[in-house]
Design an enzyme around this catalytic site. Structure first.
Site, mmCIF file in Angstrom:
data_model
loop_
_atom_site.group_PDB
_atom_site.id
_atom_site.type_symbol
_atom_site.label_atom_id
_atom_site.label_comp_id
_atom_site.label_asym_id
_atom_site.label_seq_id
_atom_site.Cartn_x
_atom_site.Cartn_y
_atom_site.Cartn_z
ATOM 1 N N CYS A 293 6.422 -7.450 -4.016
ATOM 2 C CA CYS A 293 6.117 -7.125 -2.612
ATOM 3 C C CYS A 293 6.619 -8.202 -1.649
ATOM 4 C CB CYS A 293 4.627 -6.853 -2.423
ATOM 5 S SG CYS A 293 3.602 -8.194 -3.016
ATOM 6 N N LYS B 272 -8.249 1.620 -11.771
ATOM 7 C CA LYS B 272 -7.230 2.636 -12.067
ATOM 8 C C LYS B 272 -5.866 1.958 -12.011
ATOM 9 C CE LYS B 272 -4.511 5.463 -10.142
ATOM 10 N NZ LYS B 272 -3.399 5.355 -11.139
ATOM 11 N N GLU C 138 -3.518 -4.284 0.157
ATOM 12 C CA GLU C 138 -2.351 -5.171 0.146
ATOM 13 C C GLU C 138 -1.134 -4.289 -0.065
ATOM 14 O OE1 GLU C 138 0.695 -7.147 -0.960
ATOM 15 O OE2 GLU C 138 -0.418 -7.936 -2.664
ATOM 16 N N GLU D 73 11.510 -0.303 2.694
ATOM 17 C CA GLU D 73 11.382 -1.185 1.535
ATOM 18 C C GLU D 73 12.373 -0.743 0.448
ATOM 19 O OE1 GLU D 73 7.414 -1.368 -0.162
ATOM 20 O OE2 GLU D 73 7.683 -3.500 -0.596
#
Ligand code: ADP
Length: 455
Positions: free
Chosen positions: A261, A155, A227, A356
């Site tokens: 990331c 997906k 992750e 973040e």
């Protein structure tokens, strides 16, 4: 039938669409994957590796075309996009050999017992991926899942469905039917897939979604590999080569418009060298052209969408209101484009230092000494990457060992040598991938033991 429209984040124009997979259809897709799995596993690592390795030529040949699709769908500069597409071809055969070796059966004996340790596929793997590397992120999960004998339902992110579909089409071209299938949709489709009795969920994305997936997986104790995001620090030590450190900081804060990331999200610099470092960083930021990824001089593309742009601008505004100083950028933003911005005087209380960002912002915090730098760098629930710059290698290494991140680079980015894992510590990861240990996480370890006949 509902469709998912994909937009170019640079222009806002629609560029195509895919049919959303109906929730009622998802279990059928998983059943097909389950039916195809035993024959796929029976090919053995070598047989599967041969079929998968043949995709390298296709990724290489279509590198330009796939690169253009990446730039259209998520905005990154074309050169980087083509590199990402060709990266799916690079070293593919060696990588598959590494996976095959990692999951080969091992024999372990003691005085009385001969055991065989098998690494069997889990069965059906759901791979759920983000948009920031719309080919490479599927590749990092789908490839080891397939190579170890699982079948896969991918997906891709709802932001980059065309890239996700293109990746699967290129890879699946040489594979038996239903070994790799794609479902499309947003979080609802992801939730349905997670609930559809898959045997392994391999996910790359945000920490918040990772937590939801882990909670959903608890019901059947489904295996997960997560992750997640990061808030990576860069520690510049007093003796660091300042030009090199500033160059790295600029590249790693602004690459992919900061939507990585392992972007540098926090920079810790001692007082004595701070002004010079900020000057160098601001200069590097000022040299970066922002714009459409198809323009040849573009170094920084757009944010993926208006929501992400607003999130980043809100963090910048709040930091400035709380006393951070704009050393570069900070204005001239337009559409989804944010001008590379350097903030100095950032403190640990500001949201931009805690949550973040995922945008082209470099945040500099002045610290009294190395100990404070380490303490503040570790003051985060995240733990993906970290980088230390310092001329005295031993000293920089000693600082690196005090950091709680999963991957630390000394005078270089955090990624390790070929064969090392991609691993997030703390709330940046749960399980990991790449490296022999990482590949084995796509398998169920089983032990079969017999008495030793020669005793
Ligand atoms: P990002 O914002 O970086 O795309 P997300 O964590 O929001 O990160 O999304 C990563 C992937 O996870 C996407 O494919 C998204 O559709 C999917 N997703 C979002 N929510 C869920 C959920 N609750 N369960 C499963 N998948 C989800």
């Amino acid at each position: 039938m509902t469709t998912l429209v994909s937009y170019n984040p640079s222009s806002g124009e629609p560029i195509g669409d895919v049919p959303v997979t109906a929730a009622s259809e998802v279990p059928t897709v998983v059943q097909r994957a389950r039916a195809a799995q035993p024959a796929w596993a029976a090919l053995g690592a070598e047989g599967r590796g041969r079929l998968l390795a043949a995709a390298a030529a296709r990724f290489e040949e279509r590198g330009e075309e796939l690169g253009k699709l990446i730039t259209r769908e998520m905005g990154k500069p074309l050169k980087e996009a083509v590199r990402e597409a060709r990266g799916c071809a690079a070293g593919l055969a060696e990588h598959l050999q590494e996976i095959a070796a990692a999951v080969a059966t091992q024999v372990v004996e003691d005085k009385r017992i001969r055991s065989e340790v098998h690494h069997d596929p889990h069965g059906v793997c759901a791979a759920i991926t983000p948009w920031n590397f719309p080919l490479m992120m599927p590749h990092w999960l789908v490839l080891p899942a397939l190579a170890t004998g699982n079948t896969v339902v991918l997906k891709p992110s709802e932001e980059t469905p065309l890239c996700g579909q293109a990746y699967a089409d290129v890879l699946a071209e040489g594979l038996p039917e239903d070994v790799l299938q794609v479902v499309h949709g947003a979080d609802e489709t992801g939730r349905t897939l997670v609930a559809a009795e898959v045997d392994l969920i391999a996910f790359t994305g945000s920490r918040e979604t990772g937590k939801k997936i882990l909670a959903a997986a608890a019901d059947r104790l489904t295996r997960v590999i997560l992750e997640l995001g990061g808030k990576d620090p860069l520690l510049v030590l007093e003796d660091a080569h300042l030009e090199a450190a500033a160059r790295f900081a600029a590249t790693n804060s602004f690459r992919n418009a900061g939507q990585v990331c392992v972007s540098t999200e926090r920079i810790f610099v001692p007082e004595r060298i701070a002004a010079r470092f900020v000057d160098l960083l601001a200069q590097a930021a000022g040299e970066m052209t922002v714009g459409d990824g198809f323009e040849s001089d573009t170094r920084v593309g757009p944010m993926i969408n208006g929501r992400q742009r607003d999130h980043v601008l809100r963090q910048i505004d709040a930091a400035v209101a709380a006393g951070a100083v704009v050393a570069a950028g900070g204005k001239g933003h337009h559409g989804n484009f944010i001008v590379p911005t350097v903030l100095s005087g950032v403190t640990g209380q500001m949201a931009i230092a805690r949550e973040e960002t995922f945008g082209p912002v470099a945040c500099v915090t002045i610290v009294p000494d190395e100990e404070a730098a380490v303490q503040q760098a570790n003051d985060t629930p995240f733990g993906l990457g970290a980088v230390v710059f310092g001329a005295d290698d031993e000293r920089a290494y000693a600082v690196a060992r005090k950091l709680t991140a999963g991957m630390v680079g000394v005078n270089r980015p955090c990624g390790g040598a070929e064969g090392t894992p991609w691993v997030g510590a703390r709330q940046s990861g749960y399980g990991f991938h790449r490296s022999p240990d990482g590949h084995r996480q796509f398998t169920q370890t089983r032990v079969v033991s017999r008495p030793r006949s020669d005793r």
